[in-house]
Design a protein around this motif. Structure first.
Motif, PDB file in Angstrom:
ATOM      1  N   ASP A   9      35.996  -0.394  41.888  1.00 19.16           N
ATOM      2  CA  ASP A   9      36.396   0.948  41.478  1.00 19.16           C
ATOM      3  C   ASP A   9      37.359   0.827  40.316  1.00 19.16           C
ATOM      4  O   ASP A   9      38.165  -0.102  40.256  1.00 19.16           O
ATOM      5  CB  ASP A   9      37.067   1.694  42.640  1.00 19.16           C
ATOM      6  N   PHE A  10      37.269   1.763  39.408  1.00 20.10           N
ATOM      7  CA  PHE A  10      38.144   1.788  38.244  1.00 20.10           C
ATOM      8  C   PHE A  10      38.844   3.133  38.220  1.00 20.10           C
ATOM      9  O   PHE A  10      38.273   4.148  38.632  1.00 20.10           O
ATOM     10  CB  PHE A  10      37.342   1.594  36.956  1.00 20.10           C
ATOM     11  N   PRO A  11      40.073   3.161  37.727  1.00 13.09           N
ATOM     12  CA  PRO A  11      40.781   4.447  37.656  1.00 13.09           C
ATOM     13  C   PRO A  11      40.039   5.416  36.743  1.00 13.09           C
ATOM     14  O   PRO A  11      39.443   5.012  35.735  1.00 13.09           O
ATOM     15  CB  PRO A  11      42.141   4.082  37.062  1.00 13.09           C
ATOM     16  N   GLU A  12      40.073   6.684  37.094  1.00 12.57           N
ATOM     17  CA  GLU A  12      39.446   7.693  36.247  1.00 12.57           C
ATOM     18  C   GLU A  12      40.123   7.685  34.883  1.00 12.57           C
ATOM     19  O   GLU A  12      41.341   7.606  34.776  1.00 12.57           O
ATOM     20  CB  GLU A  12      39.556   9.082  36.872  1.00 12.57           C
ATOM     21  N   ALA A  14      40.078   5.353  32.557  1.00 14.10           N
ATOM     22  CA  ALA A  14      40.733   4.082  32.226  1.00 14.10           C
ATOM     23  C   ALA A  14      40.243   3.444  30.920  1.00 14.10           C
ATOM     24  O   ALA A  14      40.949   2.629  30.337  1.00 14.10           O
ATOM     25  CB  ALA A  14      40.543   3.086  33.367  1.00 14.10           C
ATOM     26  N   LYS A  36      29.853   6.966  38.244  1.00 11.03           N
ATOM     27  CA  LYS A  36      31.134   6.272  38.397  1.00 11.03           C
ATOM     28  C   LYS A  36      31.642   5.757  37.054  1.00 11.03           C
ATOM     29  O   LYS A  36      32.829   5.880  36.731  1.00 11.03           O
ATOM     30  CB  LYS A  36      30.990   5.118  39.400  1.00 11.03           C
ATOM     31  N   VAL A  37      30.750   5.214  36.254  1.00 11.44           N
ATOM     32  CA  VAL A  37      31.121   4.699  34.935  1.00 11.44           C
ATOM     33  C   VAL A  37      31.626   5.833  34.046  1.00 11.44           C
ATOM     34  O   VAL A  37      32.639   5.692  33.355  1.00 11.44           O
ATOM     35  CB  VAL A  37      29.930   3.950  34.293  1.00 11.44           C
ATOM     36  N   ARG A  39      33.020   8.603  34.941  1.00 17.66           N
ATOM     37  CA  ARG A  39      34.371   9.000  35.401  1.00 17.66           C
ATOM     38  C   ARG A  39      35.439   8.032  34.897  1.00 17.66           C
ATOM     39  O   ARG A  39      36.595   8.410  34.721  1.00 17.66           O
ATOM     40  CB  ARG A  39      34.419   9.082  36.922  1.00 17.66           C
ATOM     41  N   SER A  40      35.059   6.793  34.653  1.00 19.25           N
ATOM     42  CA  SER A  40      36.013   5.792  34.180  1.00 19.25           C
ATOM     43  C   SER A  40      36.336   5.933  32.698  1.00 19.25           C
ATOM     44  O   SER A  40      37.257   5.292  32.200  1.00 19.25           O
ATOM     45  CB  SER A  40      35.476   4.384  34.440  1.00 19.25           C
TER      46      SER A  40
END
Length: 181
Positions: A9-12, A14, A36-37, A39-40
């Motif tokens: 998971d990566f911070p939103e 980032a 997910k990507v 959102r990052s």
């Protein structure tokens, strides 16, 4: 530092730039991972995706080349679970995830007396048994295909490289340092 986008998971927000080359076509749950990507990405950040596209084979005027090449990709899909058709919907997936300023570009190397011709021959030869078992491609057909794809008198397109890009919309509530409010 290495990361696995399917697990980590990566911070939103980032990253200002995320680049993926020949990855998403091999991810089983690519739609969820793409979300997910995205959102990052930081507001105003860019995503660049590159995957392969099989469409040059569909229009090949050479029946044997078309048959063997489509079979090669089908075997790769069967063995690895890859989806080489996914790139055909570029950049719609990016817009569906809220990206703007999207675009797409495709290119293809030729076979014949080229490194791609040699690579494509070696790929087919490596999976010759599966080509015969699942598609009935004979040893004689494979030998003719091998001669074609490395011949200086044979010209055709090989698998395409498809790139798509999009930008996460810039934040509108942040002051622009160049133009103070």
């Amino acid at each position: 530092m290495a990361h696995d986008v399917t697990v980590d998971d990566f911070p939103e927000g980032a990253f200002n730039l995320i680049c993926s080359r020949f990855v998403f076509e091999h991810i089983a749950d690519r739609d969820a991972v793409l979300a997910k990507v995205v959102r990052s990405l930081a507001p105003g950040g860019w995503l660049l995706l590159g995957d392969t596209g099989p469409f040059p084979f569909d229009s090949s005027p050479n029946a044997l080349y078309r048959k063997v090449s489509q079979a090669v990709l089908s075997i790769a899909t069967k063995r690895m679970g890859s989806d080489y058709e996914w790139s055909r919907a570029f950049p719609a997936q990016l817009r569906a995830n809220g990206l703007v300023n999207t675009g797409v570009h495709a290119s293809s190397h030729g076979v014949g007396a080229t490194p791609m011709g040699r690579a494509w021959r070696l790929t087919a030869e490596h999976i010759a048994a599966d080509l015969n078992t699942y598609f009935g491609i004979t040893a004689a057909e494979l030998a003719e295909f091998a001669d074609q794809v490395e011949s200086s008198s044979f010209d055709d397109l090989c698998i395409a490289s498809v790139a798509a890009w999009g930008q996460r919309p810039p934040a509108t509530d942040l002051p622009n340092p160049r133009f103070p409010a």
